[in-house]
Design an enzyme around this catalytic site. Structure first.
Site, short mmCIF file in Angstrom:
data_model
loop_
_atom_site.label_atom_id
_atom_site.label_comp_id
_atom_site.label_asym_id
_atom_site.label_seq_id
_atom_site.Cartn_x
_atom_site.Cartn_y
_atom_site.Cartn_z
N HIS A 170 0.83 -1.22 0.00
CA HIS A 170 0.00 0.00 0.00
C HIS A 170 0.87 1.27 0.00
O HIS A 170 0.45 2.30 0.50
CB HIS A 170 -0.94 0.04 1.21
N SER A 214 14.06 22.37 -15.90
CA SER A 214 12.81 23.10 -16.09
C SER A 214 13.15 24.42 -16.75
O SER A 214 14.23 24.97 -16.53
CB SER A 214 12.16 23.34 -14.72
N LYS A 231 15.66 22.61 -10.86
CA LYS A 231 15.01 21.33 -11.12
C LYS A 231 15.83 20.36 -11.95
O LYS A 231 16.52 20.73 -12.87
CB LYS A 231 13.67 21.55 -11.86
N GLU A 285 9.28 8.99 -16.83
CA GLU A 285 7.90 9.47 -17.03
C GLU A 285 7.43 9.15 -18.45
O GLU A 285 6.29 8.74 -18.66
CB GLU A 285 7.82 10.98 -16.80
#
Ligand code: ARG
Length: 468
Positions: free
Chosen positions: A157, A278, A284, A291
């Site tokens: 979980h 970024s 970043k 992804e």
């Protein structure tokens, strides 16, 4: 309005709109190698069976070699008006060798021709993908071996559950990819039957030898029933399913790499090669690559559902709907091959932060189950009673702002008299991990055993002939 499509009966030039809808050359040109190879085998068989002359065979065969060269050099650009790759190659062949080229299509239809070309393509890429999976498993094994002394909070979980071995975690993925490998191999095995010679739907009156062409093209045998063969796209559905499942596994691993590379986890750092910045936030480093792998999984599911839907209402035998079989397969194959290459590189080059993983094991009372198991063994308590005692210990630790593994013997005893000195030892995370020594478990010994078994399996397969 321009030239008519392939037909002996239609005189009017086809409408531009019809051509746009009908022509498959813009995508099925990817099958040019398979088409030429199939045609060469077919021509050879026609000569062996006395269906075409020796002279015509030689013209066709050398003409096809020349078409291949022209395509590969770009001299024949495959962006013309031809209806599909089969018509384009036959047209060019006939331009080069004259009438002999017109004899090539004897005892053959585009229905068995496309079924052959596409099946060859699927088998070849099934083999390529299975090899790339082996390369990925090799990288995972390497990571597993190097990380077999590292502790990681095992989760259920997405909550801390029990301490596990990092190598064990890598081996879970290696096991998934091993099943993927086996699926591609099984599918190739099942589909290694040649469609060539099925003709339009019913076979042919010419005295062909399907066994000869099947052998020449590397198949186990010809297919059994021509009616089925010209309309069967199960082989394409299988590779789409195999890729969808493979991508689901790639996506799950990507998801973990994305989580692990956040500042909240900090378990891995992806190589700068696999991260991007970024445009506005100078600090970043984004995990775009995992992804994208996770994102691209979606299109491979779509490709599978599309073809299942195309096939569901088709009467026997060939229907033009099946021309819709190709783009999704090409897309899924390209996605899978690229994703496997990228994922392997990412696994090879990422930095694994063992200290951060071990530190994370000190949160979430990972060894709570060990204390319950200990009370069962040392005090003979029923597990459910032990479970409740440990629940109170966890509450107490929370009050103190400690992890259960940090409690002193006195603190433990203050919760319940039956918790003795020995309990402290089992609460140690590393001991907890090594205690799970049952077959397939996470102990260092069992993890190394799994690595060893998988390594032997891998060695047997590396370099083995996969396709048929
Ligand atoms: N381009 C077609 C396809 O991909 C080839 C087969 C066409 N056969 C036919 N009878 N129209 O399915």
């Amino acid at each position: 309005m321009s030239k008519k499509i392939a037909s002996a009966r239609i005189d009017t030039a086809s409408s531009e709109l019809l051509k746009e809808l009908n022509n498959s050359l813009p995508f099925d040109r990817a099958l040019y190698r398979e088409d030429i190879e199939g045609s060469k085998a077919h021509a050879y068989m026609l000569r062996q069976q006395g269906i075409i002359s020796e002279e015509d065979y030689h013209k066709i065969s050398s003409g096809l070699d020349r078409v291949l060269e022209e395509i590969e050099s770009g001299a024949f650009s495959l962006d013309g008006d031809d209806e599909d790759i089969h018509m384009a190659i036959e047209r060019r062949l006939t331009e080069i060798v004259g009438d002999a080229g017109k004899r090539l299509h004897t005892a053959r239809s585009r229905n068995d021709q496309v079924a052959l070309d596409f099946r060859l393509y699927v088998l070849r890429h099934g083999e390529e993908i299975s090899k790339l999976i082996l390369d990925l498993i090799e990288s995972l094994l390497d990571r597993a071996e190097k990380g077999s002394n590292l502790l990681l909070p095992g989760m259920t979980h997405l909550q801390h559950a029990q301490p596990i071995n990092f190598g064990y975690h890598m081996m879970a993925y290696a096991s998934m990819f091993r099943r993927d490998y086996e699926r591609f191999v099984d599918s190739n095995e099942r589909n290694s039957f040649s469609p060539l010679g099925c003709a339009a739907l019913a076979g042919t009156p010419h005295p062909i030898d399907r066994r000869l062409t099947a052998r020449m093209l590397g198949f186990k045998a010809p297919t059994l029933n021509c009616l089925d063969t010209v309309s069967d796209r199960d082989f394409a559905l299988e590779i789409l399913f195999n890729i969808a499942t493979l991508m689901m596994h790639i996506s799950r691993l990507s998801e973990e790499l994305i989580l692990w590379s956040t500042s909240e986890f900090g378990f891995v750092r992806l190589s700068d090669k696999h991260a991007t910045g970024s445009s506005i936030m100078p600090q970043k480093k984004n995990p775009d690559i995992p992804e994208l792998l996770r994102g691209k999984t979606g299109r491979t599911y779509g490709n599978l559902i599309s073809l299942l839907t195309v096939m569901k209402g088709l009467p026997l035998a060939y229907n033009k709907d099946t021309q819709e079989d190709k783009e999704g397969v090409f897309d899924s194959v390209k996605t899978a091959e690229l994703s496997l290459r990228v994922l392997k590189e990412m696994i090879d080059e990422m930095y694994v932060n063992g200290e951060a993983m071990e530190r994370a094991c000190n949160r979430g009372h990972l060894s709570a189950t060990d204390l319950a198991d200990y009370l069962v063994k040392s005090e003979g308590l029923p597990f459910r009673d032990a479970y409740h005692i440990v629940g109170s210990v966890v509450n107490y630790a929370e009050e103190l702002g400690k992890d259960i593994s940090e409690l002193t013997p006195q603190e433990l005893k203050s919760v319940d008299e039956r918790i003795d000195e020995g309990a402290c030892a089992v609460l140690d995370n590393r001991k907890s991990m090594d205690a799970r020594d049952s077959e397939g478990g996470t102990s260092t010994k069992r993890t190394l055993e799994q690595i060893d078994t998988m390594k032997r399996w891998l060695q047997e397969r590396k370099g083995a002939e996969v396709r048929r």
